[in-house]
Motif scaffolding. Structure first.
Motif, PDB file in Angstrom:
ATOM      1  N   LYS A 115       0.825  -1.212   0.000  1.00  0.00           N
ATOM      2  CA  LYS A 115       0.000   0.000   0.000  1.00  0.00           C
ATOM      3  C   LYS A 115       0.857   1.260   0.000  1.00  0.00           C
ATOM      4  CE  LYS A 115      -4.202  -1.827   2.100  1.00  0.00           C
ATOM      5  NZ  LYS A 115      -5.216  -1.652   3.169  1.00  0.00           N
ATOM      6  N   GLY A 116       2.011   1.163  -0.605  1.00  0.00           N
ATOM      7  CA  GLY A 116       2.855   2.347  -0.693  1.00  0.00           C
ATOM      8  C   GLY A 116       4.137   2.197   0.101  1.00  0.00           C
ATOM      9  N   THR A 117       4.873   3.287   0.166  1.00  0.00           N
ATOM     10  CA  THR A 117       6.199   3.285   0.789  1.00  0.00           C
ATOM     11  C   THR A 117       6.261   4.307   1.915  1.00  0.00           C
ATOM     12  OG1 THR A 117       7.200   2.653  -1.321  1.00  0.00           O
ATOM     13  CG2 THR A 117       8.662   3.586   0.347  1.00  0.00           C
ATOM     14  N   TRP A 118       6.936   3.906   2.998  1.00  0.00           N
ATOM     15  CA  TRP A 118       7.138   4.793   4.139  1.00  0.00           C
ATOM     16  C   TRP A 118       8.630   5.080   4.284  1.00  0.00           C
ATOM     17  CZ3 TRP A 118       3.196   6.655   7.314  1.00  0.00           C
ATOM     18  CH2 TRP A 118       1.930   6.088   7.110  1.00  0.00           C
ATOM     19  N   LEU A 119       8.922   6.306   4.703  1.00  0.00           N
ATOM     20  CA  LEU A 119      10.283   6.713   5.021  1.00  0.00           C
ATOM     21  C   LEU A 119      10.309   7.038   6.506  1.00  0.00           C
ATOM     22  CD1 LEU A 119      13.087   7.345   3.808  1.00  0.00           C
ATOM     23  CD2 LEU A 119      12.315   9.712   3.536  1.00  0.00           C
ATOM     24  N   ALA A 120      11.152   6.347   7.270  1.00  0.00           N
ATOM     25  CA  ALA A 120      11.130   6.493   8.718  1.00  0.00           C
ATOM     26  C   ALA A 120      12.522   6.725   9.291  1.00  0.00           C
ATOM     27  CB  ALA A 120      10.526   5.245   9.353  1.00  0.00           C
ATOM     28  N   GLN A 121      12.540   7.470  10.406  1.00  0.00           N
ATOM     29  CA  GLN A 121      13.788   7.638  11.135  1.00  0.00           C
ATOM     30  C   GLN A 121      14.157   6.352  11.866  1.00  0.00           C
ATOM     31  OE1 GLN A 121      13.256  10.831  13.890  1.00  0.00           O
ATOM     32  NE2 GLN A 121      12.752  12.360  12.332  1.00  0.00           N
ATOM     33  N   GLN A 122      13.122   5.673  12.433  1.00  0.00           N
ATOM     34  CA  GLN A 122      13.360   4.482  13.238  1.00  0.00           C
ATOM     35  C   GLN A 122      12.295   3.429  12.933  1.00  0.00           C
ATOM     36  OE1 GLN A 122      14.897   5.338  17.360  1.00  0.00           O
ATOM     37  NE2 GLN A 122      13.890   7.305  17.028  1.00  0.00           N
ATOM     38  N   VAL A 123      12.664   2.168  13.142  1.00  0.00           N
ATOM     39  CA  VAL A 123      11.757   1.057  12.849  1.00  0.00           C
ATOM     40  C   VAL A 123      11.825   0.040  13.988  1.00  0.00           C
ATOM     41  CG1 VAL A 123      11.367  -0.966  11.360  1.00  0.00           C
ATOM     42  CG2 VAL A 123      11.831   1.279  10.344  1.00  0.00           C
ATOM     43  N   PRO A 313      21.669   1.805  13.719  1.00  0.00           N
ATOM     44  CA  PRO A 313      21.045   2.856  14.527  1.00  0.00           C
ATOM     45  C   PRO A 313      19.582   3.081  14.128  1.00  0.00           C
ATOM     46  CG  PRO A 313      23.206   3.558  13.742  1.00  0.00           C
ATOM     47  CD  PRO A 313      22.878   2.298  13.015  1.00  0.00           C
ATOM     48  N   GLY A 314      18.695   2.969  15.117  1.00  0.00           N
ATOM     49  CA  GLY A 314      17.284   3.215  14.866  1.00  0.00           C
ATOM     50  C   GLY A 314      16.475   1.980  14.511  1.00  0.00           C
ATOM     51  N   LEU A 315      17.085   0.782  14.513  1.00  0.00           N
ATOM     52  CA  LEU A 315      16.364  -0.443  14.199  1.00  0.00           C
ATOM     53  C   LEU A 315      16.308  -1.331  15.444  1.00  0.00           C
ATOM     54  CD1 LEU A 315      14.942  -2.301  12.181  1.00  0.00           C
ATOM     55  CD2 LEU A 315      17.187  -3.224  11.561  1.00  0.00           C
ATOM     56  N   TYR A 316      15.089  -1.734  15.799  1.00  0.00           N
ATOM     57  CA  TYR A 316      14.872  -2.488  17.032  1.00  0.00           C
ATOM     58  C   TYR A 316      13.942  -3.678  16.783  1.00  0.00           C
ATOM     59  CZ  TYR A 316      15.954   2.349  18.336  1.00  0.00           C
ATOM     60  OH  TYR A 316      16.497   3.600  18.408  1.00  0.00           O
ATOM     61  N   PHE A 317      13.963  -4.617  17.735  1.00  0.00           N
ATOM     62  CA  PHE A 317      13.039  -5.744  17.735  1.00  0.00           C
ATOM     63  C   PHE A 317      12.335  -5.787  19.087  1.00  0.00           C
ATOM     64  CE2 PHE A 317      15.651  -6.786  14.216  1.00  0.00           C
ATOM     65  CZ  PHE A 317      14.948  -7.688  13.420  1.00  0.00           C
ATOM     66  N   ASP A 337      10.024  -5.063  27.568  1.00  0.00           N
ATOM     67  CA  ASP A 337      10.907  -4.797  26.439  1.00  0.00           C
ATOM     68  C   ASP A 337      10.385  -3.636  25.602  1.00  0.00           C
ATOM     69  OD1 ASP A 337      12.742  -6.829  27.046  1.00  0.00           O
ATOM     70  OD2 ASP A 337      11.520  -8.331  26.036  1.00  0.00           O
ATOM     71  N   ALA A 338       9.062  -3.561  25.445  1.00  0.00           N
ATOM     72  CA  ALA A 338       8.468  -2.460  24.678  1.00  0.00           C
ATOM     73  C   ALA A 338       8.785  -1.116  25.326  1.00  0.00           C
ATOM     74  CB  ALA A 338       6.955  -2.653  24.567  1.00  0.00           C
ATOM     75  N   ARG A 339       8.712  -1.072  26.640  1.00  0.00           N
ATOM     76  CA  ARG A 339       9.017   0.175  27.353  1.00  0.00           C
ATOM     77  C   ARG A 339      10.485   0.550  27.199  1.00  0.00           C
ATOM     78  NH1 ARG A 339       7.251  -0.094  33.345  1.00  0.00           N
ATOM     79  NH2 ARG A 339       8.848  -1.743  33.304  1.00  0.00           N
ATOM     80  N   PHE A 340      11.363  -0.458  27.288  1.00  0.00           N
ATOM     81  CA  PHE A 340      12.796  -0.201  27.116  1.00  0.00           C
ATOM     82  C   PHE A 340      13.093   0.324  25.714  1.00  0.00           C
ATOM     83  CE2 PHE A 340      16.921  -1.768  25.618  1.00  0.00           C
ATOM     84  CZ  PHE A 340      17.770  -1.116  26.510  1.00  0.00           C
ATOM     85  N   ILE A 341      12.526  -0.323  24.699  1.00  0.00           N
ATOM     86  CA  ILE A 341      12.761   0.101  23.322  1.00  0.00           C
ATOM     87  C   ILE A 341      12.186   1.485  23.079  1.00  0.00           C
ATOM     88  CG2 ILE A 341      12.182  -0.383  20.909  1.00  0.00           C
ATOM     89  CD1 ILE A 341      14.430  -2.127  22.108  1.00  0.00           C
TER      90      ILE A 341
END
Length: 367
Positions: A115-123, A313-317, A337-341
């Motif tokens: 459904k299109g493309t996103w440009l993000a600082q962090q993922v 930098p800026g990529l998390y799981f 973990d969600a709070r830490f990230i």
């Protein structure tokens, strides 16, 4: 191309927990999920699925599950709860959106979807540990006469052939629940490759998970002495129903399945069986072919991370097994973990805002 601060990929419990904290910080973000509705991954499981964690320990931050806190929620209850959770906190989710490619260049992420493309600082990748059903390669040697199905596609006993014996391969909680369910109507054999450890639901009048919280067991790091010991062990089975069924002969226990030929399935101890139906309770494997950033993985295609923070930098799981503790992949503990990230996202966002990072056309870039 739409620009945004953070893209969260996956709208299950890990993604919604992350969304809860990002929203509380008024951060501009979107959650992308391929399903038609929130909670679909739970609704799509087998009919009799019941969690082994009480409702008190099966909630996400800010909204407790309704009902007896010491009772055990069903899969449909969890599906409805996740949908309610998203609506209650107005967490921005874009459904029916398949992420086809995630690439990284010039300090930004390009997320290509149907459904299109996103440009993000962090993922944040929050697709969870249950992605691709795993079936042993020897299944290819089975005769077409043998009906076989993975637990991901199993719903109830009515969908199985009427005649013949059933072999369930895999002794986790799902395999045990399904074997018990089928044993009410058919002869069931259960193939297990390890010693089954049974634990009670309650100890001295309290939920076992209450005790876990008291002693901090689910908060133990994978690097701790206890963590290193438990990470190598198979998960226990909660309750003694399966042990009683095995003792009565309702479910017959077999050794580890090692090979197949035609209708014949062989086991590690040299025995064999000719089932009419096989249920593969052999688990799932992580699968990230859409992440086009090789540096994120080791030679086994395992994610390289420290508490969910990758080298990029800026990529998390969020939602990986043992991401920071034993509870990382459990619904009632993933919020830690969600709070830490979320905190790491805030720190990186502040540094990012102080740099000269004008958005440029990255459609021709990517790893």
């Amino acid at each position: 191309m739409e620009s945004i601060d953070v893209v969260v990929i996956g709208g299950g419990q890990a993604g919604l927990s992350t969304g809860y904290y990002l929203r509380s910080e008024s951060r501009k973000f979107i959650i992308l999920d391929h399903s038609q509705e929130i909670g679909h991954s739970w609704k799509d499981r087998y009919d009799s699925l019941t969690l082994f964690t009480p409702r008190k320990y099966s909630s996400l931050p800010g909204l407790p599950l309704e009902g007896d806190p010491w009772g055990y929620p069903t899969k449909d209850e969890m599906a409805a709860y996740l949908k309610l959770y998203q609506e209650h906190f107005a967490i921005p989710v874009q459904l029916e959106t398949e992420v086809r490619r995630l690439s990284y260049a010039m300090g930004r992420f390009l997320i290509t979807t149907n459904k299109g493309t996103w440009l993000a600082q962090q993922v944040v990748v929050a697709t969870g540990p249950f992605q691709t059903p795993f079936i042993p390669p020897f299944a290819q040697s089975l005769s077409p006469e043998v009906f076989h199905i993975h637990t991901a596609d199993y719903r109830n006993v009515e969908m199985l052939p009427e005649q013949g014996e059933v072999l369930v391969i895999g002794g986790g909680n799902s395999g045990a629940q399904i074997a018990l369910e089928i044993s009410q109507k058919k002869q069931v054999y259960l193939s297990v490759g390890h010693h089954i450890q049974y634990l009670p639901y309650r100890l001295l009048g309290r939920s076992l998970f209450w005790w876990y919280e008291r002693i901090g067991l689910l908060r133990k790091s994978p690097k701790s002495w206890i963590g290193r010991r438990f990470i190598k062990k198979k998960d226990p089975l909660y309750g003694f129903d399966l042990r009683m069924a095995i003792a009565s002969g309702t479910v017959k226990l077999l050794n580890r399945a090692t090979s197949a030929s035609g209708r014949l399935v062989s086991f590690a101890d040299g025995s064999f069986q000719k089932p009419s139906t096989i249920i593969w309770a052999t688990g799932f494997r992580a699968d990230y072919p859409w992440i086009c950033i090789p540096e994120v993985f080791d030679h086994n295609q395992t994610v390289i991370h420290e508490r969910g923070v990758t080298w990029i930098p800026g990529l998390y799981f969020v939602g990986l097994p043992w991401q920071s503790s034993r509870g990382s992949a459990l619904i009632g503990w993933v919020h830690r973990d969600a709070r830490f990230i979320s905190g790491m996202i805030a720190q990186y966002g502040e540094r990012y805002a102080n740099e000269d990072n004008s958005y440029e056309d990255l459609s021709s870039h990517g790893s």
